[in-house]
Design a protein around this motif. Structure first.
Motif, PDB file in Angstrom:
ATOM      1  N   MET A 126     -31.276  17.185  36.069  1.00 46.02           N
ATOM      2  CA  MET A 126     -31.685  17.196  34.667  1.00 46.02           C
ATOM      3  C   MET A 126     -30.471  17.466  33.788  1.00 46.02           C
ATOM      4  O   MET A 126     -29.597  18.261  34.157  1.00 46.02           O
ATOM      5  CB  MET A 126     -32.730  18.294  34.416  1.00 46.02           C
ATOM      6  CG  MET A 126     -34.077  17.993  35.001  1.00 46.02           C
ATOM      7  SD  MET A 126     -35.370  19.093  34.403  1.00 46.02           S
ATOM      8  CE  MET A 126     -34.842  20.665  35.024  1.00 46.02           C
ATOM      9  N   ASN A 127     -30.439  16.825  32.640  1.00 47.62           N
ATOM     10  CA  ASN A 127     -29.333  17.105  31.732  1.00 47.62           C
ATOM     11  C   ASN A 127     -29.604  18.400  30.975  1.00 47.62           C
ATOM     12  O   ASN A 127     -30.659  19.016  31.094  1.00 47.62           O
ATOM     13  CB  ASN A 127     -29.072  15.932  30.785  1.00 47.62           C
ATOM     14  CG  ASN A 127     -30.230  15.663  29.847  1.00 47.62           C
ATOM     15  OD1 ASN A 127     -31.105  16.495  29.682  1.00 47.62           O
ATOM     16  ND2 ASN A 127     -30.222  14.493  29.239  1.00 47.62           N
ATOM     17  N   PHE A 128     -28.642  18.808  30.177  1.00 47.51           N
ATOM     18  CA  PHE A 128     -28.696  20.103  29.498  1.00 47.51           C
ATOM     19  C   PHE A 128     -29.893  20.206  28.560  1.00 47.51           C
ATOM     20  O   PHE A 128     -30.578  21.235  28.519  1.00 47.51           O
ATOM     21  CB  PHE A 128     -27.384  20.343  28.741  1.00 47.51           C
ATOM     22  CG  PHE A 128     -27.321  21.666  28.069  1.00 47.51           C
ATOM     23  CD1 PHE A 128     -27.204  22.832  28.812  1.00 47.51           C
ATOM     24  CD2 PHE A 128     -27.391  21.757  26.683  1.00 47.51           C
ATOM     25  CE1 PHE A 128     -27.149  24.061  28.197  1.00 47.51           C
ATOM     26  CE2 PHE A 128     -27.344  22.982  26.058  1.00 47.51           C
ATOM     27  CZ  PHE A 128     -27.221  24.141  26.823  1.00 47.51           C
ATOM     28  N   ASP A 129     -30.201  19.163  27.797  1.00 45.92           N
ATOM     29  CA  ASP A 129     -31.318  19.199  26.852  1.00 45.92           C
ATOM     30  C   ASP A 129     -32.661  19.316  27.559  1.00 45.92           C
ATOM     31  O   ASP A 129     -33.555  20.029  27.103  1.00 45.92           O
ATOM     32  CB  ASP A 129     -31.303  17.949  25.961  1.00 45.92           C
ATOM     33  CG  ASP A 129     -30.150  17.962  24.962  1.00 45.92           C
ATOM     34  OD1 ASP A 129     -29.710  19.079  24.592  1.00 45.92           O
ATOM     35  OD2 ASP A 129     -29.701  16.870  24.561  1.00 45.92           O
ATOM     36  N   GLU A 130     -32.814  18.630  28.677  1.00 42.80           N
ATOM     37  CA  GLU A 130     -34.062  18.726  29.431  1.00 42.80           C
ATOM     38  C   GLU A 130     -34.247  20.118  30.001  1.00 42.80           C
ATOM     39  O   GLU A 130     -35.355  20.660  30.006  1.00 42.80           O
ATOM     40  CB  GLU A 130     -34.090  17.681  30.546  1.00 42.80           C
ATOM     41  CG  GLU A 130     -34.242  16.273  30.036  1.00 42.80           C
ATOM     42  CD  GLU A 130     -34.138  15.252  31.159  1.00 42.80           C
ATOM     43  OE1 GLU A 130     -33.792  15.633  32.293  1.00 42.80           O
ATOM     44  OE2 GLU A 130     -34.396  14.075  30.879  1.00 42.80           O
ATOM     45  N   ARG A 131     -33.173  20.727  30.485  1.00 42.63           N
ATOM     46  CA  ARG A 131     -33.259  22.092  31.021  1.00 42.63           C
ATOM     47  C   ARG A 131     -33.613  23.071  29.907  1.00 42.63           C
ATOM     48  O   ARG A 131     -34.405  23.995  30.116  1.00 42.63           O
ATOM     49  CB  ARG A 131     -31.955  22.502  31.685  1.00 42.63           C
ATOM     50  CG  ARG A 131     -31.753  21.836  33.042  1.00 42.63           C
ATOM     51  CD  ARG A 131     -30.565  22.387  33.724  1.00 42.63           C
ATOM     52  NE  ARG A 131     -29.375  22.072  32.906  1.00 42.63           N
ATOM     53  CZ  ARG A 131     -28.142  22.211  33.300  1.00 42.63           C
ATOM     54  NH1 ARG A 131     -27.888  22.671  34.512  1.00 42.63           N
ATOM     55  NH2 ARG A 131     -27.133  21.896  32.521  1.00 42.63           N
ATOM     56  N   LYS A 132     -33.042  22.885  28.718  1.00 42.43           N
ATOM     57  CA  LYS A 132     -33.377  23.748  27.588  1.00 42.43           C
ATOM     58  C   LYS A 132     -34.852  23.601  27.213  1.00 42.43           C
ATOM     59  O   LYS A 132     -35.525  24.586  26.926  1.00 42.43           O
ATOM     60  CB  LYS A 132     -32.497  23.416  26.385  1.00 42.43           C
ATOM     61  CG  LYS A 132     -31.182  24.143  26.381  1.00 42.43           C
ATOM     62  CD  LYS A 132     -30.280  23.859  25.207  1.00 42.43           C
ATOM     63  CE  LYS A 132     -30.913  23.615  23.907  1.00 42.43           C
ATOM     64  NZ  LYS A 132     -29.956  23.380  22.812  1.00 42.43           N
ATOM     65  N   VAL A 141     -37.354  22.632  29.171  1.00 44.28           N
ATOM     66  CA  VAL A 141     -38.186  23.223  30.221  1.00 44.28           C
ATOM     67  C   VAL A 141     -38.167  24.746  30.119  1.00 44.28           C
ATOM     68  O   VAL A 141     -39.204  25.411  30.227  1.00 44.28           O
ATOM     69  CB  VAL A 141     -37.709  22.748  31.618  1.00 44.28           C
ATOM     70  CG1 VAL A 141     -38.353  23.558  32.723  1.00 44.28           C
ATOM     71  CG2 VAL A 141     -37.999  21.266  31.786  1.00 44.28           C
ATOM     72  N   ARG A 142     -37.008  25.320  29.884  1.00 43.99           N
ATOM     73  CA  ARG A 142     -36.897  26.774  29.741  1.00 43.99           C
ATOM     74  C   ARG A 142     -37.661  27.254  28.513  1.00 43.99           C
ATOM     75  O   ARG A 142     -38.333  28.279  28.545  1.00 43.99           O
ATOM     76  CB  ARG A 142     -35.435  27.191  29.647  1.00 43.99           C
ATOM     77  CG  ARG A 142     -35.264  28.696  29.634  1.00 43.99           C
ATOM     78  CD  ARG A 142     -33.837  29.097  29.695  1.00 43.99           C
ATOM     79  NE  ARG A 142     -33.321  28.759  31.005  1.00 43.99           N
ATOM     80  CZ  ARG A 142     -32.039  28.558  31.267  1.00 43.99           C
ATOM     81  NH1 ARG A 142     -31.144  28.660  30.311  1.00 43.99           N
ATOM     82  NH2 ARG A 142     -31.642  28.273  32.472  1.00 43.99           N
ATOM     83  N   PHE A 143     -37.583  26.518  27.425  1.00 40.52           N
ATOM     84  CA  PHE A 143     -38.306  26.871  26.203  1.00 40.52           C
ATOM     85  C   PHE A 143     -39.816  26.830  26.438  1.00 40.52           C
ATOM     86  O   PHE A 143     -40.538  27.739  26.020  1.00 40.52           O
ATOM     87  CB  PHE A 143     -37.903  25.931  25.060  1.00 40.52           C
ATOM     88  CG  PHE A 143     -38.627  26.192  23.784  1.00 40.52           C
ATOM     89  CD1 PHE A 143     -38.307  27.300  23.008  1.00 40.52           C
ATOM     90  CD2 PHE A 143     -39.641  25.348  23.363  1.00 40.52           C
ATOM     91  CE1 PHE A 143     -38.978  27.545  21.817  1.00 40.52           C
ATOM     92  CE2 PHE A 143     -40.316  25.598  22.184  1.00 40.52           C
ATOM     93  CZ  PHE A 143     -39.988  26.696  21.411  1.00 40.52           C
ATOM     94  N   GLU A 144     -40.296  25.791  27.105  1.00 45.69           N
ATOM     95  CA  GLU A 144     -41.729  25.685  27.387  1.00 45.69           C
ATOM     96  C   GLU A 144     -42.198  26.808  28.305  1.00 45.69           C
ATOM     97  O   GLU A 144     -43.292  27.342  28.140  1.00 45.69           O
ATOM     98  CB  GLU A 144     -42.045  24.323  27.998  1.00 45.69           C
ATOM     99  CG  GLU A 144     -41.957  23.191  26.991  1.00 45.69           C
ATOM    100  CD  GLU A 144     -42.171  21.825  27.612  1.00 45.69           C
ATOM    101  OE1 GLU A 144     -42.375  21.743  28.846  1.00 45.69           O
ATOM    102  OE2 GLU A 144     -42.129  20.843  26.869  1.00 45.69           O
ATOM    103  N   ALA A 145     -41.372  27.187  29.268  1.00 41.38           N
ATOM    104  CA  ALA A 145     -41.725  28.300  30.150  1.00 41.38           C
ATOM    105  C   ALA A 145     -41.801  29.608  29.368  1.00 41.38           C
ATOM    106  O   ALA A 145     -42.692  30.428  29.593  1.00 41.38           O
ATOM    107  CB  ALA A 145     -40.714  28.416  31.280  1.00 41.38           C
ATOM    108  N   THR A 146     -40.882  29.797  28.437  1.00 37.37           N
ATOM    109  CA  THR A 146     -40.894  31.001  27.603  1.00 37.37           C
ATOM    110  C   THR A 146     -42.146  31.045  26.736  1.00 37.37           C
ATOM    111  O   THR A 146     -42.776  32.098  26.598  1.00 37.37           O
ATOM    112  CB  THR A 146     -39.641  31.056  26.718  1.00 37.37           C
ATOM    113  OG1 THR A 146     -38.488  30.993  27.548  1.00 37.37           O
ATOM    114  CG2 THR A 146     -39.599  32.322  25.893  1.00 37.37           C
TER     115      THR A 146
END
Length: 95
Positions: free
Chosen positions: A5-11, A13-18
């Motif tokens: 995953m690129n950086f934006d996708e990881r951000k 996914v992390r945001f949605e998890a938060t």
């Protein structure tokens, strides 16, 4: 098939998890507070059921209402039991 995953996708996914974690913490707070203070739970349930547009919030309001009513009944039964036990102890001590 498992691509990096690129950086934006990881951000994202992390945001949605938060957001999911914060949502669950909010639900936990509402449910626990409905147990501790049933009147608060009834007020929140009325606000969520009548003023909310989403079905998810209406379900949360319905759950808060059910929990609050059950706990209110338990509080009333415990209060009556304490009064009855105190009256019995008072009459036993008088003998």
């Amino acid at each position: 098939m498992n691509q990096e995953m690129n950086f934006d996708e990881r951000k994202r996914v992390r945001f949605e998890a938060t957001i999911d974690i914060l949502y669950l913490l909010n639900l936990t707070f509402l449910y626990v507070y409905s147990v501790v203070s049933p009147i608060f739970g009834i007020i929140i349930a009325i606000i969520l059921k009548s003023g909310s547009l989403s079905e998810r919030a209406k379900k949360v309001g319905n759950t808060c209402l059910i929990i609050s009513l059950i706990c209110l009944g338990v509080w009333v039964v415990l209060f009556i039991l304490i009064i009855v036990i105190a009256a019995l102890v008072g009459t036993m001590a008088g003998l």
